[in-house]
Design a protein around this motif. Structure first.
Motif, PDB file in Angstrom:
ATOM      1  N   GLN A 146     -10.455   4.853  -2.342  1.00  0.00           N
ATOM      2  CA  GLN A 146      -8.903   4.224  -2.446  1.00  0.00           C
ATOM      3  C   GLN A 146      -8.614   3.044  -1.766  1.00  0.00           C
ATOM      4  N   SER A 147      -9.349   2.847  -0.650  1.00  0.00           N
ATOM      5  CA  SER A 147      -9.101   1.315  -0.100  1.00  0.00           C
ATOM      6  C   SER A 147      -9.565   0.534  -1.031  1.00  0.00           C
ATOM      7  N   MET A 198       0.851  -1.264  -0.128  1.00  0.00           N
ATOM      8  CA  MET A 198       0.008  -0.073   0.127  1.00  0.00           C
ATOM      9  C   MET A 198       0.882   1.206   0.148  1.00  0.00           C
ATOM     10  N   PHE A 199       0.343   2.263  -0.733  1.00  0.00           N
ATOM     11  CA  PHE A 199       0.814   3.835  -0.658  1.00  0.00           C
ATOM     12  C   PHE A 199      -0.040   4.499   0.226  1.00  0.00           C
ATOM     13  N   ILE A 222       4.114   7.811  -0.771  1.00  0.00           N
ATOM     14  CA  ILE A 222       4.929   7.346   0.313  1.00  0.00           C
ATOM     15  C   ILE A 222       4.428   5.811   0.653  1.00  0.00           C
ATOM     16  N   PRO A 223       5.418   4.862   0.607  1.00  0.00           N
ATOM     17  CA  PRO A 223       4.991   3.220   0.868  1.00  0.00           C
ATOM     18  C   PRO A 223       4.651   3.334   2.368  1.00  0.00           C
ATOM     19  N   LEU A 224       3.679   2.511   2.432  1.00  0.00           N
ATOM     20  CA  LEU A 224       3.242   2.088   3.897  1.00  0.00           C
ATOM     21  C   LEU A 224       4.416   1.899   4.973  1.00  0.00           C
ATOM     22  N   GLU A 225       5.506   1.072   4.535  1.00  0.00           N
ATOM     23  CA  GLU A 225       6.272   0.898   5.337  1.00  0.00           C
ATOM     24  C   GLU A 225       7.281   1.925   5.783  1.00  0.00           C
ATOM     25  N   THR A 226       7.330   2.907   4.765  1.00  0.00           N
ATOM     26  CA  THR A 226       8.306   4.042   5.043  1.00  0.00           C
ATOM     27  C   THR A 226       7.399   4.725   6.070  1.00  0.00           C
ATOM     28  N   PHE A 227       6.147   5.233   5.974  1.00  0.00           N
ATOM     29  CA  PHE A 227       5.281   5.747   6.922  1.00  0.00           C
ATOM     30  C   PHE A 227       5.497   5.183   8.200  1.00  0.00           C
ATOM     31  N   ALA A 234      -6.328   7.324  -6.017  1.00  0.00           N
ATOM     32  CA  ALA A 234      -5.024   8.023  -6.293  1.00  0.00           C
ATOM     33  C   ALA A 234      -4.732   8.236  -7.712  1.00  0.00           C
ATOM     34  N   TRP A 235      -4.286   9.235  -8.172  1.00  0.00           N
ATOM     35  CA  TRP A 235      -3.775   9.261  -9.630  1.00  0.00           C
ATOM     36  C   TRP A 235      -2.802   8.234 -10.038  1.00  0.00           C
ATOM     37  N   TRP A 236      -1.836   7.898  -9.085  1.00  0.00           N
ATOM     38  CA  TRP A 236      -0.678   6.909  -9.358  1.00  0.00           C
ATOM     39  C   TRP A 236      -1.201   5.333  -9.512  1.00  0.00           C
TER      40      TRP A 236
END
Length: 417
Positions: free
Chosen positions: A181-182, A49-50, A82-87, A267-269
């Motif tokens: 988004q989810s 997830m992002f 932002i990747p989930l793991e980064t957050f 999300a656009w991406w």
């Protein structure tokens, strides 16, 4: 009888709990933060997830400088997801830097104390006498499954927040209900994991956010409005940056703002990833779900009332979260009965205090009072400041820790940046 005492107990160690603790500890109060930092994000959000929020809108709140997301990850720019793991890593770094001593146990009961304040019981068996309690449990307890799908066993119907590893569905037919988004990202990640997802959305047309512009001309800025933690636009900026004003609007207006600000959209991406691997049915509403053989027969209707039965092995409801005090099992029934609510959500003061003095709610539970920003990380700083300064004004003494942290605030001063 209590085993110990504390000025404040915070139930929850997600963005709102950690931010509130950072402000309270900086003001010198004895604070117990109960919960593993960022546990829900790590255990209940899907791998791959992002975040949908931009880097500047993904900061936890603290009075000290140097604790923003971009302080931990310099150079992260607008339009870079932002990747989930980064957050999660950022949140845990924030906890280690600003909120030392979080406790990896759970609050199992909060009741009003005999001599005032609250008695908080932990899963370890410890009982804490606290002057104030902050309920910052995040969205987890409020996961919403529509009544048409409710009552089914969890191995057949589940909420999107129940899954971290979607690889469990490899090779299976899975219906995903929702249009936000989810739902869209869950469908894509299911396809990535080798499942056969079928997205079922009430909306006739799926909506997608546009690519954000990192640099905008003065003319574009004037036409589109300022950028905020909730997106672009003048009214959006007001809801995001001045949530204290939202509380003074009529209740019906507040609820409409929460419902209509940032309506379901992808999300656009993510748009190009929703490809031929995913079957999409729009304009359909779930009517009922029935267990059939080893799967589910899901009946949906279109806007003309025509019915269609879809057979799948599992249904994932990516249908959001609805605040409801009755779902907070950590609050003793007698305490829940004393809390004034509207449509299940607590009625809060300008300082996030419920009708029972000394009990505060932060995060999603505060959205019906303070607006849509409380559904997102961006609202954490505002909530934390308001709660901390109200508690410190009501606490007779303030214990100043040895070696004040940078940016220490004397009681009563403003933490507005």
């Amino acid at each position: 009888m209590s085993d110990s005492a504390s000025d404040v107990v915070i139930a929850g160690a997600g963005p709102y709990g950690l931010s509130t603790a950072a402000y309270l500890q900086n003001l010198g109060l004895d604070v117990r933060v109960i919960g593993e930092p960022m546990r829900f994000w790590d255990a209940n959000m899907p791998l791959g997830m992002f975040l949908k929020s931009e880097p500047f809108a993904s900061n936890l709140g603290a009075p000290q400088a140097g604790l923003r997301f971009t302080d931990r990850h310099p150079g992260w720019r607008v339009g870079q997801p932002i990747p989930l793991e980064t957050f999660v890593e950022y949140g845990r770094w924030f906890a280690a830097e600003a909120v030392p001593g979080t406790e990896d146990v759970q609050v199992v009961n909060v009741e009003q104390g005999v001599a005032g304040g609250y008695l908080v019981t932990l899963s370890s068996g410890e009982a804490i006498a606290a002057r104030a309690v902050v309920v910052a449990v995040g969205v987890g307890p409020f996961a919403h499954i529509p009544e048409q799908l409710a009552g089914m066993p969890s191995w057949l119907v589940s909420h999107s927040s129940a899954h971290s590893d979607l690889g469990l569905f490899a090779g299976k037919e899975v219906a995903v209900v929702g249009a936000g988004q989810s739902a869209l990202e869950t469908a894509v990640l299911l396809a990535d994991a080798g499942a056969r997802p079928h997205l079922i959305a009430r909306r006739r047309v799926l909506d997608w956010n546009t690519v954000p512009e990192e640099h905008r001309s003065p003319r574009t800025l004037l036409r589109q409005g300022p950028r905020s933690g909730l997106g672009t636009g003048y009214r959006t900026w007001l809801w995001a940056e001045r949530p204290g004003l939202v509380r003074y609007l009529p209740e019906r207006t507040r609820r409409r703002i929460v419902r209509e600000t940032l309506p379901p959209a992808g999300a656009w991406w993510l748009r190009d990833r929703l490809d031929e691997r995913i079957r999409v049915s729009t304009g359909r509403l779930p009517a009922k779900a029935v267990e059939q053989d080893d799967g589910v027969a899901l009946t949906t209707t279109d806007h003309e009332g025509r019915r269609l039965v879809t057979e799948v092995e599992h249904v994932i409801a990516a249908t959001g979260y609805v605040p409801d005090v009755e779902r907070l099992s950590l609050l003793a029934p007698e305490l829940r009965d004393r809390i004034t609510t509207r449509l299940g959500a607590p009625v809060l003061s300008r300082d996030f205090e419920a009708s029972t003095p000394g009990l505060y709610f932060a995060g999603l539970a505060a959205a019906p009072t303070f607006g849509p920003v409380m559904r997102f990380v961006h609202g954490a700083d505002f909530a934390a400041r308001r709660i901390a300064h109200h508690i410190v004004r009501r606490t007779p003494r303030v214990r100043v820790p040895a070696g004040r942290p940078s940016g220490f605030l004397e009681p009563g001063t403003s933490s507005q940046r």
